[in-house]
Design a protein around this motif. Structure first.
Motif, PDB file in Angstrom:
ATOM      1  N   ASN A  39       0.841  -1.190   0.000  1.00  0.00           N
ATOM      2  CA  ASN A  39       0.000   0.000   0.000  1.00  0.00           C
ATOM      3  C   ASN A  39       0.883   1.250   0.000  1.00  0.00           C
ATOM      4  N   ASN A  40       0.450   2.293  -0.705  1.00  0.00           N
ATOM      5  CA  ASN A  40       1.242   3.537  -0.820  1.00  0.00           C
ATOM      6  C   ASN A  40       2.683   3.243  -1.248  1.00  0.00           C
ATOM      7  N   ILE A  41       2.811   2.363  -2.219  1.00  0.00           N
ATOM      8  CA  ILE A  41       4.160   1.894  -2.560  1.00  0.00           C
ATOM      9  C   ILE A  41       5.074   3.006  -3.046  1.00  0.00           C
ATOM     10  N   THR A  42       4.547   3.950  -3.806  1.00  0.00           N
ATOM     11  CA  THR A  42       5.442   4.995  -4.319  1.00  0.00           C
ATOM     12  C   THR A  42       6.013   5.821  -3.167  1.00  0.00           C
ATOM     13  N   GLU A  43       5.182   6.111  -2.159  1.00  0.00           N
ATOM     14  CA  GLU A  43       5.672   6.879  -1.004  1.00  0.00           C
ATOM     15  C   GLU A  43       6.716   6.073  -0.232  1.00  0.00           C
ATOM     16  N   LYS A  44       6.445   4.782  -0.041  1.00  0.00           N
ATOM     17  CA  LYS A  44       7.387   3.935   0.691  1.00  0.00           C
ATOM     18  C   LYS A  44       8.750   3.921  -0.002  1.00  0.00           C
ATOM     19  N   VAL A  45       8.727   3.713  -1.299  1.00  0.00           N
ATOM     20  CA  VAL A  45       9.984   3.587  -2.034  1.00  0.00           C
ATOM     21  C   VAL A  45      10.683   4.947  -2.148  1.00  0.00           C
ATOM     22  N   ALA A  46       9.933   5.987  -2.436  1.00  0.00           N
ATOM     23  CA  ALA A  46      10.546   7.311  -2.577  1.00  0.00           C
ATOM     24  C   ALA A  46      11.180   7.774  -1.273  1.00  0.00           C
ATOM     25  N   GLY A  47      10.565   7.396  -0.151  1.00  0.00           N
ATOM     26  CA  GLY A  47      11.096   7.800   1.149  1.00  0.00           C
ATOM     27  C   GLY A  47      12.426   7.158   1.487  1.00  0.00           C
ATOM     28  N   ILE A  48      12.708   6.010   0.879  1.00  0.00           N
ATOM     29  CA  ILE A  48      13.933   5.266   1.186  1.00  0.00           C
ATOM     30  C   ILE A  48      14.947   5.379   0.055  1.00  0.00           C
ATOM     31  N   SER A  49      14.454   5.511  -1.146  1.00  0.00           N
ATOM     32  CA  SER A  49      15.232   5.454  -2.394  1.00  0.00           C
ATOM     33  C   SER A  49      16.306   4.362  -2.364  1.00  0.00           C
ATOM     34  N   PRO A  50      15.833   3.107  -2.453  1.00  0.00           N
ATOM     35  CA  PRO A  50      16.738   1.956  -2.369  1.00  0.00           C
ATOM     36  C   PRO A  50      17.523   1.739  -3.657  1.00  0.00           C
ATOM     37  N   ASP A  51      18.564   0.919  -3.540  1.00  0.00           N
ATOM     38  CA  ASP A  51      19.342   0.514  -4.717  1.00  0.00           C
ATOM     39  C   ASP A  51      18.692  -0.656  -5.432  1.00  0.00           C
ATOM     40  N   VAL A  52      17.963  -1.472  -4.676  1.00  0.00           N
ATOM     41  CA  VAL A  52      17.307  -2.668  -5.211  1.00  0.00           C
ATOM     42  C   VAL A  52      16.006  -2.893  -4.441  1.00  0.00           C
ATOM     43  N   ILE A  53      15.014  -3.470  -5.119  1.00  0.00           N
ATOM     44  CA  ILE A  53      13.754  -3.864  -4.475  1.00  0.00           C
ATOM     45  C   ILE A  53      13.535  -5.347  -4.730  1.00  0.00           C
ATOM     46  N   LEU A  54      13.179  -6.080  -3.669  1.00  0.00           N
ATOM     47  CA  LEU A  54      12.736  -7.471  -3.811  1.00  0.00           C
ATOM     48  C   LEU A  54      11.225  -7.473  -3.673  1.00  0.00           C
ATOM     49  N   MET A  55      10.534  -8.005  -4.645  1.00  0.00           N
ATOM     50  CA  MET A  55       9.071  -7.938  -4.672  1.00  0.00           C
ATOM     51  C   MET A  55       8.445  -9.324  -4.722  1.00  0.00           C
ATOM     52  N   ASP A  56       7.649  -9.634  -3.723  1.00  0.00           N
ATOM     53  CA  ASP A  56       6.930 -10.903  -3.710  1.00  0.00           C
ATOM     54  C   ASP A  56       5.699 -10.822  -4.613  1.00  0.00           C
ATOM     55  N   ASN A  57       5.391 -11.910  -5.286  1.00  0.00           N
ATOM     56  CA  ASN A  57       4.215 -11.925  -6.153  1.00  0.00           C
ATOM     57  C   ASN A  57       2.914 -11.745  -5.384  1.00  0.00           C
ATOM     58  N   TRP A  58       2.822 -12.339  -4.184  1.00  0.00           N
ATOM     59  CA  TRP A  58       1.540 -12.362  -3.473  1.00  0.00           C
ATOM     60  C   TRP A  58       1.439 -11.286  -2.389  1.00  0.00           C
ATOM     61  N   ILE A  59       2.160 -10.188  -2.560  1.00  0.00           N
ATOM     62  CA  ILE A  59       2.146  -9.150  -1.526  1.00  0.00           C
ATOM     63  C   ILE A  59       0.752  -8.498  -1.461  1.00  0.00           C
ATOM     64  N   PRO A  60       0.185  -8.342  -0.261  1.00  0.00           N
ATOM     65  CA  PRO A  60      -1.081  -7.626  -0.144  1.00  0.00           C
ATOM     66  C   PRO A  60      -0.850  -6.135  -0.395  1.00  0.00           C
ATOM     67  N   ASP A  61      -1.765  -5.303  -0.807  1.00  0.00           N
ATOM     68  CA  ASP A  61      -3.098  -5.735  -1.176  1.00  0.00           C
ATOM     69  C   ASP A  61      -3.189  -5.933  -2.685  1.00  0.00           C
ATOM     70  N   ALA A  62      -2.462  -5.109  -3.422  1.00  0.00           N
ATOM     71  CA  ALA A  62      -2.637  -5.103  -4.877  1.00  0.00           C
ATOM     72  C   ALA A  62      -1.923  -6.256  -5.560  1.00  0.00           C
ATOM     73  N   GLY A  63      -0.886  -6.814  -4.932  1.00  0.00           N
ATOM     74  CA  GLY A  63      -0.096  -7.860  -5.578  1.00  0.00           C
ATOM     75  C   GLY A  63       1.151  -7.290  -6.231  1.00  0.00           C
ATOM     76  N   GLY A  64       2.126  -8.166  -6.422  1.00  0.00           N
ATOM     77  CA  GLY A  64       3.427  -7.735  -6.902  1.00  0.00           C
ATOM     78  C   GLY A  64       3.443  -7.162  -8.300  1.00  0.00           C
ATOM     79  N   ILE A  65       2.588  -7.683  -9.175  1.00  0.00           N
ATOM     80  CA  ILE A  65       2.603  -7.189 -10.560  1.00  0.00           C
ATOM     81  C   ILE A  65       2.174  -5.731 -10.590  1.00  0.00           C
ATOM     82  N   ILE A  66       1.045  -5.429  -9.962  1.00  0.00           N
ATOM     83  CA  ILE A  66       0.558  -4.045  -9.962  1.00  0.00           C
ATOM     84  C   ILE A  66       1.532  -3.139  -9.215  1.00  0.00           C
ATOM     85  N   ALA A  67       2.063  -3.640  -8.102  1.00  0.00           N
ATOM     86  CA  ALA A  67       3.019  -2.838  -7.331  1.00  0.00           C
ATOM     87  C   ALA A  67       4.235  -2.477  -8.184  1.00  0.00           C
ATOM     88  N   THR A  68       4.773  -3.469  -8.896  1.00  0.00           N
ATOM     89  CA  THR A  68       5.953  -3.218  -9.736  1.00  0.00           C
ATOM     90  C   THR A  68       5.611  -2.285 -10.885  1.00  0.00           C
TER      91      THR A  68
END
Length: 124
Positions: A39-68
């Motif tokens: 949830n609020n993935i863009t805010e989460k990622v922008a706040g940290i600005s990581p070098d790499v993201i590991l994304m699970d397919n079954w992540i709640p709520d939207a799922g990994g495809i939509i999140a990516t």
């Protein structure tokens, strides 16, 4: 150790995977951030600005495809490599569909985890 600590975000709702991956990566000097939903993935990622993201397919709520896909639409975030991970047999298709740079099939061993993360770092 370089002056800039490498940062990684792991999105997975499996606490065991989060703790194992965090432990291994912290041992190697990574700064690890974990979330059990996307949830609020863009805010989460922008706040940290990581070098790499590991994304699970079954992540709640939207799922990994939509999140990516959401991240890849953002001009400031789209160049952060995403490693898609899942136990699905069609993980390569899922990763391609999501727009992830690469994928890691579950269950994975720790050498594989390191290899995949390092491979996307080198490309960046």
């Amino acid at each position: 150790m370089s002056d800039k600590t490498k940062k990684i975000i792991i999105f997975d709702d499996d606490e065991d995977i989060l703790s194992i991956c965090s432990y291994i990566l912290e041992e190697q000097g990574w700064e690890v951030h974990t979330f059990t939903d996307c949830n609020n993935i863009t805010e989460k990622v922008a706040g940290i600005s990581p070098d790499v993201i590991l994304m699970d397919n079954w992540i709640p709520d939207a799922g990994g495809i939509i999140a990516t896909q959401t991240l890849k639409k953002e001009e400031t975030l789209k160049n952060i490599p995403v490693v898609y991970f899942s136990a699905n047999s069609d993980i390569q298709l899922l990763a391609d569909h999501a727009g992830a740079e690469t994928f890691l099939a579950k269950p994975f061993d720790l050498e594989e985890l390191e290899r995949v993360i390092n491979s996307v770092l080198l490309k960046n």
